[in-house]
Design a protein around this motif. Structure first.
Motif, PDB file in Angstrom:
ATOM      1  N   ASP A 100       0.313  -4.662  -2.595  1.00 20.57           N
ATOM      2  CA  ASP A 100       1.662  -4.049  -2.630  1.00 20.57           C
ATOM      3  C   ASP A 100       1.976  -3.149  -3.580  1.00 20.57           C
ATOM      4  OD1 ASP A 100       2.638  -6.189  -0.643  1.00 20.57           O
ATOM      5  OD2 ASP A 100       2.595  -7.789  -2.321  1.00 20.57           O
ATOM      6  N   ARG A 106       4.954   0.001  -2.486  1.00 26.69           N
ATOM      7  CA  ARG A 106       5.458  -0.243  -1.153  1.00 26.69           C
ATOM      8  C   ARG A 106       7.044  -0.378  -1.293  1.00 26.69           C
ATOM      9  NH1 ARG A 106       1.311  -0.667   2.536  1.00 26.69           N
ATOM     10  NH2 ARG A 106      -0.702  -1.558   1.796  1.00 26.69           N
ATOM     11  N   LYS A 107       7.803   0.489  -0.478  1.00 27.58           N
ATOM     12  CA  LYS A 107       9.279   0.132  -0.499  1.00 27.58           C
ATOM     13  C   LYS A 107       9.475  -1.029  -0.137  1.00 27.58           C
ATOM     14  CE  LYS A 107      13.409   1.858   1.759  1.00 27.58           C
ATOM     15  NZ  LYS A 107      14.235   2.226   0.500  1.00 27.58           N
ATOM     16  N   SER A 108       8.709  -1.636   0.706  1.00 29.50           N
ATOM     17  CA  SER A 108       9.055  -3.249   1.369  1.00 29.50           C
ATOM     18  C   SER A 108       8.995  -4.082  -0.005  1.00 29.50           C
ATOM     19  CB  SER A 108       7.873  -3.545   2.188  1.00 29.50           C
ATOM     20  OG  SER A 108       6.641  -3.522   1.575  1.00 29.50           O
TER      21      SER A 108
END
Length: 204
Positions: free
Chosen positions: A128, A150-152
């Protein structure tokens, strides 16, 4: 066995973190302190720009001066300078790419291959987040402000900050992270005092 898809620069937004109080430097806006005729933040922007598809600056004061560099200015979503994690939060909230690369405004020597190496290790591991590390054994030093995210990961960070947490390494510990070794410790030097700035001016 299929190849792991690479993370292209066209999928990465860069963010220079300049949102702090500059407490250890007497409250000055560190990113605007001058090194070799240019503000520290400009050195970082020039090194980061070729590594990403778009750039922005996280700043909570002196915003017109930062805007003069020609990039969008994103301020913390929370008031009262809650720390570098708030800069990551605003970057993840604003960026329109799948990944966000960050670097602090007071590290004017960041490597030109910083993002590429973080992206390579992140893609290979499926992590991540990836961040830079220098040194070995008892001299090993983590540099989580030099990271690729990660943008998530934004919902995780939102929840962490909403719980009143502020420590960057504690949040990274909740993610699948990969630490990426860089050989040049000097490249990650932070300018925290006027003396350090003066020394760097004389060294180069």
């Amino acid at each position: 066995m299929s190849a792991v898809p690479a993370i292209a620069a066209s999928h990465i937004t860069g963010l220079v973190l300049a949102g702090g109080r500059g407490t250890r430097m007497g409250g000055v806006d560190k990113g605007l302190e001058i090194l070799h005729g240019k503000p520290l933040a400009q050195h970082v922007l020039e090194r980061l720009a070729p590594q990403v598809c778009t750039l922005a600056v996280n700043a909570n004061r002196s915003q017109l001066r930062y805007a003069a560099f020609g990039y969008p200015i994103w301020h913390d979503l929370a008031p009262d300078f809650p720390g570098p994690l708030a800069g990551l939060q605003c970057g993840l909230a604003h960026c329109t790419t799948p990944f966000l690369a960050t670097a602090p405004c007071d590290s004017p020597l960041i490597p030109y291959d910083l993002v590429a190496r973080l992206a390579e290790e992140m893609a290979a591991s499926g992590a991540d987040a990836a961040f830079a590390v220098t040194g070995a054994q008892d001299k090993r030093q983590r540099h989580p402000v030099c990271s690729l995210l990660r943008k998530s990961s934004l919902p995780s960070l939102d929840a962490f900050l909403a719980a009143g947490e502020r420590k960057m390494e504690l949040w990274f510990a909740t993610l699948r992270c990969v630490e990426v070794d860089f050989p040049d410790e000097r490249a990650f030097s932070n300018i925290n005092t006027g003396l350090q700035l003066q020394q760097l001016e004389q060294e180069q």
